[in-house]
Motif scaffolding. Structure first.
Motif, short mmCIF file in Angstrom:
data_model
loop_
_atom_site.label_atom_id
_atom_site.label_comp_id
_atom_site.label_asym_id
_atom_site.label_seq_id
_atom_site.Cartn_x
_atom_site.Cartn_y
_atom_site.Cartn_z
N GLU A 167 1.62 -8.10 3.95
CA GLU A 167 2.07 -7.02 3.08
C GLU A 167 3.11 -7.52 2.09
OE1 GLU A 167 5.47 -4.38 4.65
OE2 GLU A 167 4.14 -4.52 6.38
N PHE B 215 -3.57 -7.25 8.13
CA PHE B 215 -2.39 -7.67 7.37
C PHE B 215 -1.18 -7.85 8.27
CE2 PHE B 215 -1.90 -3.04 6.93
CZ PHE B 215 -0.54 -2.83 7.00
N LYS C 58 2.64 -7.83 9.17
CA LYS C 58 3.66 -6.84 8.82
C LYS C 58 5.05 -7.47 8.84
CE LYS C 58 1.08 -2.99 10.73
NZ LYS C 58 1.19 -1.64 11.30
N GLN D 189 10.68 -4.61 10.95
CA GLN D 189 12.02 -4.07 10.82
C GLN D 189 12.81 -4.38 12.09
OE1 GLN D 189 12.87 -1.22 8.44
NE2 GLN D 189 11.04 -1.51 7.23
N ILE E 80 4.90 -10.07 11.84
CA ILE E 80 4.17 -9.91 13.09
C ILE E 80 2.71 -9.54 12.85
CG2 ILE E 80 6.19 -9.24 14.46
CD1 ILE E 80 5.25 -6.31 14.16
N VAL E 81 1.87 -9.95 13.80
CA VAL E 81 0.47 -9.53 13.85
C VAL E 81 0.16 -9.21 15.30
CG1 VAL E 81 -1.93 -10.28 13.62
CG2 VAL E 81 -0.27 -10.89 11.85
N SER E 82 -0.46 -8.08 15.54
CA SER E 82 -0.83 -7.71 16.91
C SER E 82 -1.80 -8.72 17.50
CB SER E 82 -1.47 -6.32 16.92
OG SER E 82 -2.04 -6.08 18.18
#
Lengths: 191, 191
Positions: B58, B78, B80, B83, B108-110
């Motif tokens: 993103e 995507f 992220k 936060q 991060i990516v799941s």
């Protein structure tokens, strides 16, 4: 939109606190075939409107807006969550309260890209309390542009956002409206 | 890619400090017709690769990745900008240094969406020092997935990112490489 409702039933997960997790097809991993069908559906729903621009907000609205914009053959502008505002005068600016992240953030759009001559379709992935959408509406109104319609993928019908926006007279089309998700049972509004 | 180079010449602006501003067609207002041509070009350039997923970050990579993914008929994931990290164990995580914003952030990516079985095409809008791209590569490697290729819209050839990535052996295709923009004159690398 039956296809989206079925997909939510199949791949969505209800979590405590009225959280609907759809990150495997809508807002983290994203299914372009589904987005194409959503784009075609909005094109049908807004067939009588003259639209020359799609407006969305980063991050999870962008892909849906981009795929949908192809069916209107128009460019996409995305509102940016601002880290620091030092470009006063060049941007429209509004504040959006995020309940998910429990903070208020500034959102900006360059004045170069929305103006009085524009006929805007606003697209976003989710509508719950309506804060993000009201921020986008504020930006379009600052620009003196016309809001021709608002397309939302999933609306939480048990929260206030949809009613607020419709009561203001905007042409809001949500492709799936979840009216209840108590006890993990999803109930969609008939449309 | 001549079409992109011509568009950069026509609508891009060179600003002090080697800043190339392309926000009227690439990363704020976005031209879907151009993105479609870029997607077709990557499909040609990576025609011999088996790709089952596009990965981007993103926010400004998302629309380009989404439009391009249609030509490969695969989903997009995507990364992220996080936060707060309180989901340890469920995500791949890496740190990316942003020179533009002069800060380091977590991305991060799941783990649900990239795994050893995946053959990934990484897509992003810009390549300069390579920090964002090295972060995405780190995530794919943590997942044990295969990087089949990397597609970039605009590479700043006078910065180190492209060389670092190519020296590591990755199949990097940038659609336009700006080798110099001194005195407002854009010079593109012959490809």
């Amino acid at each position: 939109m039956k296809l989206l409702e079925e997909r939510i039933r199949k791949d969505g997960t209800v979590r405590e606190g009225n959280v609907l997790k759809v990150d495997n097809f809508l807002n983290h991993q994203m299914d372009m075939n589904l987005f194409q069908e959503m784009g075609k559906e909005w094109k049908k729903l807004f067939a009588d409107k003259t639209i020359n621009k799609v407006l969305t907000i980063e991050a999870s609205g962008i892909a849906i807006a981009a795929i949908a914009a192809q069916y209107f053959d128009v460019p996409v502008v995305f509102a940016k969550k601002a880290q620091s505002i030092n470009i006063a005068g060049e941007v429209y600016q509004t504040k959006i309260e995020s309940f998910t992240h429990k903070k208020t953030y500034d959102v900006i759009v360059s004045k170069k890209f929305v103006g009085p001559e524009d006929h805007v379709l606003i697209i976003d992935d989710f509508l719950a309390n309506g804060c993000a959408l009201l921020g986008l509406i504020d930006i379009v109104e600052q620009a003196g542009a016309t809001i021709e319609g608002i397309g939302i993928a999933i609306e939480k019908g048990f929260q206030q956002g949809g009613k607020i926006i419709r009561d203001k007279g905007y042409d809001l089309k949500s492709l799936a409206i979840v009216d209840s998700m108590d006890n993990n049972e999803l109930i969609f509004r008939e449309q």
